[in-house]
Motif scaffolding. Structure first.
Motif, PDB file in Angstrom:
ATOM      1  N   ILE A   1       0.830  -1.205   0.000  1.00 13.79           N
ATOM      2  CA  ILE A   1       0.000   0.000   0.000  1.00 13.79           C
ATOM      3  C   ILE A   1       0.866   1.258   0.000  1.00 13.79           C
ATOM      4  CG2 ILE A   1      -1.627   1.335   1.406  1.00 13.79           C
ATOM      5  CD1 ILE A   1      -2.876  -1.413   2.180  1.00 13.79           C
ATOM      6  N   LEU A   2       1.930   1.264   0.786  1.00 13.92           N
ATOM      7  CA  LEU A   2       2.829   2.422   0.823  1.00 13.92           C
ATOM      8  C   LEU A   2       3.527   2.645  -0.521  1.00 13.92           C
ATOM      9  CD1 LEU A   2       4.453   2.147   4.353  1.00 13.92           C
ATOM     10  CD2 LEU A   2       2.915   3.923   3.522  1.00 13.92           C
ATOM     11  N   LEU A   3       3.950   1.579  -1.176  1.00 12.51           N
ATOM     12  CA  LEU A   3       4.599   1.709  -2.484  1.00 12.51           C
ATOM     13  C   LEU A   3       3.624   2.226  -3.542  1.00 12.51           C
ATOM     14  CD1 LEU A   3       6.822  -1.483  -2.504  1.00 12.51           C
ATOM     15  CD2 LEU A   3       7.603   0.891  -2.489  1.00 12.51           C
ATOM     16  N   LEU A   4       2.393   1.726  -3.521  1.00 18.02           N
ATOM     17  CA  LEU A   4       1.383   2.207  -4.471  1.00 18.02           C
ATOM     18  C   LEU A   4       1.046   3.673  -4.204  1.00 18.02           C
ATOM     19  CD1 LEU A   4      -0.971  -0.903  -4.660  1.00 18.02           C
ATOM     20  CD2 LEU A   4       0.631  -0.100  -6.403  1.00 18.02           C
ATOM     21  N   TRP A   5       0.948   4.054  -2.951  1.00 17.23           N
ATOM     22  CA  TRP A   5       0.672   5.452  -2.605  1.00 17.23           C
ATOM     23  C   TRP A   5       1.805   6.354  -3.078  1.00 17.23           C
ATOM     24  CZ3 TRP A   5       3.216   8.533   1.147  1.00 17.23           C
ATOM     25  CH2 TRP A   5       2.613   9.782   1.361  1.00 17.23           C
ATOM     26  N   SER A   6       3.041   5.904  -2.875  1.00 17.09           N
ATOM     27  CA  SER A   6       4.195   6.683  -3.312  1.00 17.09           C
ATOM     28  C   SER A   6       4.190   6.868  -4.830  1.00 17.09           C
ATOM     29  CB  SER A   6       5.476   5.993  -2.860  1.00 17.09           C
ATOM     30  OG  SER A   6       6.592   6.656  -3.383  1.00 17.09           O
ATOM     31  N   ALA A   7       3.883   5.819  -5.569  1.00 18.80           N
ATOM     32  CA  ALA A   7       3.821   5.919  -7.033  1.00 18.80           C
ATOM     33  C   ALA A   7       2.699   6.852  -7.468  1.00 18.80           C
ATOM     34  CB  ALA A   7       3.618   4.542  -7.648  1.00 18.80           C
ATOM     35  N   SER A   8       1.601   6.846  -6.737  1.00 15.51           N
ATOM     36  CA  SER A   8       0.497   7.744  -7.059  1.00 15.51           C
ATOM     37  C   SER A   8       0.906   9.202  -6.860  1.00 15.51           C
ATOM     38  CB  SER A   8      -0.720   7.414  -6.191  1.00 15.51           C
ATOM     39  OG  SER A   8      -1.787   8.283  -6.473  1.00 15.51           O
ATOM     40  N   ARG A   9       1.674   9.459  -5.816  1.00 13.77           N
ATOM     41  CA  ARG A   9       2.141  10.830  -5.555  1.00 13.77           C
ATOM     42  C   ARG A   9       3.127  11.302  -6.622  1.00 13.77           C
ATOM     43  NH1 ARG A   9       4.797  12.174  -0.587  1.00 13.77           N
ATOM     44  NH2 ARG A   9       4.420  14.269  -1.351  1.00 13.77           N
ATOM     45  N   GLU A  10       3.911  10.389  -7.175  1.00 17.18           N
ATOM     46  CA  GLU A  10       4.954  10.745  -8.139  1.00 17.18           C
ATOM     47  C   GLU A  10       4.512  10.592  -9.596  1.00 17.18           C
ATOM     48  OE1 GLU A  10       7.891  12.029  -7.271  1.00 17.18           O
ATOM     49  OE2 GLU A  10       7.214  11.939  -5.189  1.00 17.18           O
ATOM     50  N   ARG A  11       3.228  10.401  -9.847  1.00 19.75           N
ATOM     51  CA  ARG A  11       2.757  10.129 -11.207  1.00 19.75           C
ATOM     52  C   ARG A  11       3.021  11.276 -12.183  1.00 19.75           C
ATOM     53  NH1 ARG A  11      -1.819  11.049  -8.212  1.00 19.75           N
ATOM     54  NH2 ARG A  11      -3.097  12.781  -8.898  1.00 19.75           N
ATOM     55  N   ARG A  12       3.156  12.493 -11.676  1.00 12.98           N
ATOM     56  CA  ARG A  12       3.407  13.634 -12.562  1.00 12.98           C
ATOM     57  C   ARG A  12       4.780  13.576 -13.228  1.00 12.98           C
ATOM     58  NH1 ARG A  12       0.092  17.905 -12.872  1.00 12.98           N
ATOM     59  NH2 ARG A  12       1.834  19.275 -13.362  1.00 12.98           N
ATOM     60  N   ALA A  13       5.651  12.670 -12.781  1.00 15.25           N
ATOM     61  CA  ALA A  13       6.959  12.512 -13.422  1.00 15.25           C
ATOM     62  C   ALA A  13       6.790  12.079 -14.877  1.00 15.25           C
ATOM     63  CB  ALA A  13       7.803  11.496 -12.663  1.00 15.25           C
ATOM     64  N   GLY A  14       5.696  11.417 -15.195  1.00 15.10           N
ATOM     65  CA  GLY A  14       5.427  10.974 -16.561  1.00 15.10           C
ATOM     66  C   GLY A  14       4.933  12.081 -17.473  1.00 15.10           C
ATOM     67  N   LEU A  15       4.651  13.244 -16.923  1.00 15.22           N
ATOM     68  CA  LEU A  15       4.175  14.364 -17.732  1.00 15.22           C
ATOM     69  C   LEU A  15       5.204  14.787 -18.773  1.00 15.22           C
ATOM     70  CD1 LEU A  15       1.721  16.173 -18.019  1.00 15.22           C
ATOM     71  CD2 LEU A  15       2.738  17.726 -16.366  1.00 15.22           C
ATOM     72  N   VAL A  16       6.483  14.608 -18.471  1.00 12.94           N
ATOM     73  CA  VAL A  16       7.556  14.953 -19.405  1.00 12.94           C
ATOM     74  C   VAL A  16       7.406  14.158 -20.709  1.00 12.94           C
ATOM     75  CG1 VAL A  16      10.056  14.828 -19.745  1.00 12.94           C
ATOM     76  CG2 VAL A  16       9.132  15.524 -17.549  1.00 12.94           C
ATOM     77  N   LEU A  17       7.050  12.888 -20.605  1.00 13.88           N
ATOM     78  CA  LEU A  17       6.922  12.050 -21.793  1.00 13.88           C
ATOM     79  C   LEU A  17       5.668  12.402 -22.596  1.00 13.88           C
ATOM     80  CD1 LEU A  17       8.067   8.729 -20.148  1.00 13.88           C
ATOM     81  CD2 LEU A  17       9.356  10.160 -21.739  1.00 13.88           C
ATOM     82  N   ALA A  18       4.575  12.723 -21.906  1.00 14.22           N
ATOM     83  CA  ALA A  18       3.367  13.152 -22.608  1.00 14.22           C
ATOM     84  C   ALA A  18       3.619  14.484 -23.322  1.00 14.22           C
ATOM     85  CB  ALA A  18       2.201  13.270 -21.631  1.00 14.22           C
ATOM     86  N   ASP A  19       4.362  15.385 -22.679  1.00  9.62           N
ATOM     87  CA  ASP A  19       4.713  16.655 -23.320  1.00  9.62           C
ATOM     88  C   ASP A  19       5.628  16.436 -24.519  1.00  9.62           C
ATOM     89  OD1 ASP A  19       3.185  18.075 -21.528  1.00  9.62           O
ATOM     90  OD2 ASP A  19       4.882  18.648 -20.253  1.00  9.62           O
ATOM     91  N   PHE A  20       6.534  15.455 -24.426  1.00 11.09           N
ATOM     92  CA  PHE A  20       7.396  15.123 -25.557  1.00 11.09           C
ATOM     93  C   PHE A  20       6.559  14.724 -26.767  1.00 11.09           C
ATOM     94  CE2 PHE A  20       9.139  11.470 -27.894  1.00 11.09           C
ATOM     95  CZ  PHE A  20      10.167  12.107 -28.579  1.00 11.09           C
ATOM     96  N   LEU A  21       5.543  13.895 -26.549  1.00 16.42           N
ATOM     97  CA  LEU A  21       4.667  13.501 -27.663  1.00 16.42           C
ATOM     98  C   LEU A  21       3.963  14.707 -28.254  1.00 16.42           C
ATOM     99  CD1 LEU A  21       2.944  10.157 -26.638  1.00 16.42           C
ATOM    100  CD2 LEU A  21       4.725  10.536 -28.336  1.00 16.42           C
ATOM    101  N   GLU A  22       3.487  15.597 -27.380  1.00 18.79           N
ATOM    102  CA  GLU A  22       2.789  16.792 -27.850  1.00 18.79           C
ATOM    103  C   GLU A  22       3.705  17.665 -28.699  1.00 18.79           C
ATOM    104  OE1 GLU A  22       0.213  20.539 -26.069  1.00 18.79           O
ATOM    105  OE2 GLU A  22       1.122  19.102 -24.713  1.00 18.79           O
ATOM    106  N   LEU A  23       4.925  17.878 -28.259  1.00 18.75           N
ATOM    107  CA  LEU A  23       5.870  18.699 -29.014  1.00 18.75           C
ATOM    108  C   LEU A  23       6.305  18.012 -30.309  1.00 18.75           C
ATOM    109  CD1 LEU A  23       8.094  20.031 -26.105  1.00 18.75           C
ATOM    110  CD2 LEU A  23       6.451  21.324 -27.471  1.00 18.75           C
TER     111      LEU A  23
END
Length: 163
Positions: A125-147
């Motif tokens: 549960i703690l590991l899943l919660w931590s990953a949920s908090r850090e999910r915005r790290a993937g925004l860089v890759l979504a922005d790469f696709l957009e650009l």
């Protein structure tokens, strides 16, 4: 703040065709062996998988499908901090109840087994919660696709990203 351990959902629309979109992505991403951080990965048919580092396999990751929508193409999927690691953890977490029931039926589920199972579930549960908090790290890759797909591309979040 929403609980999204497998990253956020994204949808990107572009007037480019599927072949042109795949070509641009392949052209702009870094080679797998490049030691500098940056988008790298593969496009296999209509499946796309990108990550951000050569050495850090637990870093930001993006997975998605490329769809033809008649006026261009649409890429939809998930992007987050460690999608593959969290998927493995969810599979292991799904096995915990099966193991517990099996041990209980055999009469081998003692107090120490119960404590170990509870501690493992709490760690999961703690590991899943931590990953949920850090999910915005993937925004860089979504922005790469957009650009990469041009200024006419539109980036839509199905779930609004939390700060």
């Amino acid at each position: 703040m929403a609980f999204l351990p497998l990253g956020f959902a994204f949808e990107l629309k572009t007037p480019l065709g599927i072949a042109e979109s795949k070509s641009r992505i392949r052209e702009c991403k870094q080679p797998w062996y490049d030691p500098h951080d940056g988008p790298r990965g593969f496009v296999l048919g209509r499946f796309i998988c990108l990550w951000n580092s050569m050495v850090d396999r637990q870093g930001p990751m993006l997975v998605g499908w490329i769809h033809d929508d008649g006026t261009g193409c649409r890429i939809a999927g998930r992007s987050g901090s460690d999608i593959n690691g969290m998927l493995y953890l969810c599979l292991v977490g799904a096995l915990f109840p099966v193991i517990a029931v099996g041990l209980f039926r055999e009469g081998k589920m003692g107090f120490s087994g119960t404590i170990l199972l509870a501690l493992s579930a709490a760690a999961l549960i703690l590991l899943l919660w931590s990953a949920s908090r850090e999910r915005r790290a993937g925004l860089v890759l979504a922005d790469f696709l957009e650009l990469t797909l041009g200024s006419n591309a539109r980036h839509e979040f199905r779930h609004s990203p939390d700060p």
